[in-house]
Design a protein around this motif. Structure first.
Motif, PDB file in Angstrom:
ATOM      1  N   PRO A   3      -1.279 -10.655  -1.802  1.00  0.00           N
ATOM      2  CA  PRO A   3      -2.040 -11.365  -2.838  1.00  0.00           C
ATOM      3  C   PRO A   3      -2.838 -10.405  -3.702  1.00  0.00           C
ATOM      4  N   LYS A   4      -3.147 -10.854  -4.919  1.00  0.00           N
ATOM      5  CA  LYS A   4      -3.916 -10.051  -5.862  1.00  0.00           C
ATOM      6  C   LYS A   4      -5.256 -10.714  -6.157  1.00  0.00           C
ATOM      7  N   ASN A   5      -6.246  -9.886  -6.447  1.00  0.00           N
ATOM      8  CA  ASN A   5      -7.561 -10.408  -6.817  1.00  0.00           C
ATOM      9  C   ASN A   5      -7.548 -10.761  -8.298  1.00  0.00           C
ATOM     10  N   ARG A   6      -7.595 -12.059  -8.597  1.00  0.00           N
ATOM     11  CA  ARG A   6      -7.565 -12.531  -9.977  1.00  0.00           C
ATOM     12  C   ARG A   6      -8.902 -13.125 -10.411  1.00  0.00           C
ATOM     13  N   TRP A   7      -9.956 -12.904  -9.618  1.00  0.00           N
ATOM     14  CA  TRP A   7     -11.276 -13.467  -9.909  1.00  0.00           C
ATOM     15  C   TRP A   7     -12.370 -12.389  -9.941  1.00  0.00           C
ATOM     16  N   ARG A   8     -11.983 -11.132  -9.835  1.00  0.00           N
ATOM     17  CA  ARG A   8     -12.957 -10.048  -9.703  1.00  0.00           C
ATOM     18  C   ARG A   8     -13.942  -9.986 -10.872  1.00  0.00           C
ATOM     19  N   SER A   9     -13.426  -9.966 -12.101  1.00  0.00           N
ATOM     20  CA  SER A   9     -14.314  -9.832 -13.264  1.00  0.00           C
ATOM     21  C   SER A   9     -15.241 -11.032 -13.389  1.00  0.00           C
ATOM     22  N   PHE A  10     -14.738 -12.223 -13.067  1.00  0.00           N
ATOM     23  CA  PHE A  10     -15.570 -13.422 -13.093  1.00  0.00           C
ATOM     24  C   PHE A  10     -16.704 -13.308 -12.078  1.00  0.00           C
ATOM     25  N   TYR A  32     -15.060 -12.884  -2.111  1.00  0.00           N
ATOM     26  CA  TYR A  32     -13.935 -12.522  -1.256  1.00  0.00           C
ATOM     27  C   TYR A  32     -13.095 -11.387  -1.843  1.00  0.00           C
ATOM     28  N   ASP A  33     -12.551 -10.560  -0.953  1.00  0.00           N
ATOM     29  CA  ASP A  33     -11.565  -9.556  -1.339  1.00  0.00           C
ATOM     30  C   ASP A  33     -10.211 -10.241  -1.550  1.00  0.00           C
ATOM     31  N   ALA A  34      -9.262  -9.479  -2.072  1.00  0.00           N
ATOM     32  CA  ALA A  34      -7.936 -10.038  -2.319  1.00  0.00           C
ATOM     33  C   ALA A  34      -7.295 -10.562  -1.037  1.00  0.00           C
ATOM     34  N   ASP A  35      -7.559  -9.907   0.096  1.00  0.00           N
ATOM     35  CA  ASP A  35      -6.862 -10.273   1.330  1.00  0.00           C
ATOM     36  C   ASP A  35      -7.668 -11.167   2.262  1.00  0.00           C
ATOM     37  N   THR A  36      -8.859 -11.612   1.868  1.00  0.00           N
ATOM     38  CA  THR A  36      -9.704 -12.361   2.797  1.00  0.00           C
ATOM     39  C   THR A  36      -9.090 -13.698   3.191  1.00  0.00           C
ATOM     40  N   LEU A  37      -8.537 -14.431   2.230  1.00  0.00           N
ATOM     41  CA  LEU A  37      -7.889 -15.695   2.563  1.00  0.00           C
ATOM     42  C   LEU A  37      -6.666 -15.469   3.458  1.00  0.00           C
ATOM     43  N   LEU A  38      -5.979 -14.348   3.265  1.00  0.00           N
ATOM     44  CA  LEU A  38      -4.853 -13.999   4.133  1.00  0.00           C
ATOM     45  C   LEU A  38      -5.326 -13.775   5.555  1.00  0.00           C
ATOM     46  N   VAL A  39      -6.425 -13.046   5.724  1.00  0.00           N
ATOM     47  CA  VAL A  39      -6.990 -12.804   7.051  1.00  0.00           C
ATOM     48  C   VAL A  39      -7.354 -14.134   7.709  1.00  0.00           C
ATOM     49  N   GLU A  40      -7.961 -15.045   6.939  1.00  0.00           N
ATOM     50  CA  GLU A  40      -8.322 -16.353   7.491  1.00  0.00           C
ATOM     51  C   GLU A  40      -7.076 -17.154   7.879  1.00  0.00           C
ATOM     52  N   PHE A  41      -6.044 -17.080   7.056  1.00  0.00           N
ATOM     53  CA  PHE A  41      -4.795 -17.808   7.315  1.00  0.00           C
ATOM     54  C   PHE A  41      -4.154 -17.328   8.614  1.00  0.00           C
ATOM     55  N   SER A  69      -8.061 -24.468   0.750  1.00  0.00           N
ATOM     56  CA  SER A  69      -7.959 -23.022   0.884  1.00  0.00           C
ATOM     57  C   SER A  69      -7.022 -22.507  -0.194  1.00  0.00           C
ATOM     58  N   GLY A  70      -7.520 -21.590  -1.014  1.00  0.00           N
ATOM     59  CA  GLY A  70      -6.680 -21.032  -2.064  1.00  0.00           C
ATOM     60  C   GLY A  70      -7.486 -20.645  -3.284  1.00  0.00           C
ATOM     61  N   ILE A  71      -6.759 -20.415  -4.372  1.00  0.00           N
ATOM     62  CA  ILE A  71      -7.360 -20.013  -5.646  1.00  0.00           C
ATOM     63  C   ILE A  71      -7.168 -21.169  -6.621  1.00  0.00           C
ATOM     64  N   PHE A 108      -0.540 -16.557  -2.932  1.00  0.00           N
ATOM     65  CA  PHE A 108       0.497 -15.535  -2.785  1.00  0.00           C
ATOM     66  C   PHE A 108       1.370 -15.496  -4.047  1.00  0.00           C
ATOM     67  N   PRO A 109       1.719 -14.304  -4.534  1.00  0.00           N
ATOM     68  CA  PRO A 109       2.626 -14.222  -5.684  1.00  0.00           C
ATOM     69  C   PRO A 109       3.918 -14.992  -5.412  1.00  0.00           C
ATOM     70  N   GLN A 110       4.297 -15.837  -6.377  1.00  0.00           N
ATOM     71  CA  GLN A 110       5.511 -16.655  -6.263  1.00  0.00           C
ATOM     72  C   GLN A 110       5.496 -17.544  -5.008  1.00  0.00           C
ATOM     73  N   ASN A 111       4.292 -17.812  -4.484  1.00  0.00           N
ATOM     74  CA  ASN A 111       4.131 -18.613  -3.263  1.00  0.00           C
ATOM     75  C   ASN A 111       4.916 -18.044  -2.080  1.00  0.00           C
ATOM     76  N   ASP A 112       5.085 -16.744  -2.098  1.00  0.00           N
ATOM     77  CA  ASP A 112       5.809 -16.037  -1.042  1.00  0.00           C
ATOM     78  C   ASP A 112       4.794 -15.356  -0.128  1.00  0.00           C
ATOM     79  N   THR A 113       4.671 -15.845   1.099  1.00  0.00           N
ATOM     80  CA  THR A 113       3.644 -15.329   2.006  1.00  0.00           C
ATOM     81  C   THR A 113       3.908 -13.901   2.460  1.00  0.00           C
ATOM     82  N   THR A 114       5.062 -13.348   2.110  1.00  0.00           N
ATOM     83  CA  THR A 114       5.346 -11.949   2.466  1.00  0.00           C
ATOM     84  C   THR A 114       4.850 -10.984   1.399  1.00  0.00           C
ATOM     85  N   LEU A 115       4.424 -11.518   0.244  1.00  0.00           N
ATOM     86  CA  LEU A 115       3.941 -10.674  -0.845  1.00  0.00           C
ATOM     87  C   LEU A 115       2.421 -10.560  -0.786  1.00  0.00           C
TER      88      LEU A 115
END
Length: 305
Positions: free
Chosen positions: A273-280, A238-247, A165-167, A264-271
């Motif tokens: 997440p950003k979509n870094r695969w959209r254009s792909f 997936y949207d940026a938050d879909t993996l968060l919803v699953e988690f 699970s992850g990017i 999660f940015p800086q591996n901080d689960t309180t931050l």
């Protein structure tokens, strides 16, 4: 370019807010160009969320795209209202006399079961058999990819030691394949699954081309050499938050689950997440629609009967 969507579909206002080109039926019927007709077999539990994700990516087509939705008749989802299914969905029996330019088979939360143990496996098998004569090209996603590889090519799945699970970073291994046009040499993709396709059989199969690889996740994109199938082992929709919803869902179930990797940015689960695969993701869907569907489908399907 436009995508033809029912006026009352819940995904519609979301897509309109994103300036996705939505067309109504009345306007669509006045267009002289031939639309692409797609069939979406939605096996995901949260069907409305999946509809929005896939329609968003399909909207980046140079042609008008019409989409029919079907759900399994042999299994009724518990996470969608019956009124939604009755208003927007059909069953395979309703559409099996039609021909489609493209078919999309989504993932499903049944990967812990052998394929034949899935309640709706006979129905899925019937649809995949039907697609050989009634569909130009099929996109298979996650469990749908594993099911397609098993049904069409005899490639089974294997359990993982732990859920992935992850990017994850992928490197393209096919430089000239048409589905990889415009895609970077290195790209990111979300994965969320407990099983893998048998990679040894996958790489050895003479009718399949593996387009990329990842040390952690394995290949993401596999294409059949006859261009009838594209298999996507992850969830690029997936949207940026879909993996968060699953988690959060898995935590609520009391599962011993790790946070999604590289998510999660800086591996901080309180931050957030950003979509870094959209254009792909847009490129993959655009290339499939263009090269495997539009360029290959007959203008008049009736001539192929």
């Amino acid at each position: 370019m436009p995508i033809n969507v029912p006026i009352q579909l819940p995904a519609r206002p979301i897509l309109e807010k994103e300036n996705i080109f939505i067309m109504e039926d009345i306007r669509a019927t006045t267009q002289d160009i031939r639309p692409l007709n797609l069939l979406l077999l939605n096996l995901m539990p949260e069907k409305e969320r999946t509809e929005t994700q896939l329609l968003r990516l399909l909207s980046n087509s140079p042609l008008q795209v019409n989409v029919d939705f079907i759900h399994t008749e042999s299994y009724k989802s518990r996470n969608v209202t019956m009124s939604h299914l009755e208003k927007f969905y059909q069953t395979f029996n309703d559409v099996k006399e039609k021909r489609y330019d493209g078919l999309i088979i989504t993932g499903a939360p049944v990967e812990h079961l052998a394929f034949e143990a899935v309640d709706y496996w006979p129905e899925i098998s019937e649809i995949m058999a039907w697609s050989k004569q009634h569909v130009t090209s099929t996109m298979h996603i996650c469990w749908g990819a594993q099911a397609g590889l098993y049904y069409h090519y005899g490639i089974d799945k294997q359990p993982r030691d732990a859920k992935i699970s992850g990017i994850y970073t992928h490197d393209r291994v096919e430089d000239t394949h048409k589905l990889m046009r415009g895609i970077n040499d290195e790209f990111l993709a979300p994965h969320s699954r407990n099983t893998d396709a048998d990679f040894t059989s996958l790489y050895a199969h003479p009718d399949l081309t593996v387009l990329d690889d990842s040390k952690e996740a394995g290949p993401l994109l596999i294409a059949s050499k006859d261009e009838r199938h594209l298999f996507i082992t992850g969830h690029i929709e997936y949207d940026a938050d879909t993996l968060l919803v699953e988690f959060i869902r898995d935590q609520a179930k009391g599962l011993n689950i790790n946070a999604p990797e590289n998510y999660f940015p800086q591996n901080d689960t309180t931050l957030a997440p950003k979509n870094r695969w959209r254009s792909f993701a847009y490129l993959v869907f655009s290339n499939w629609l263009n090269y495997f569907v539009y360029q290959e489908t007959p203008f008049q399907w009736a001539s192929n009967k």
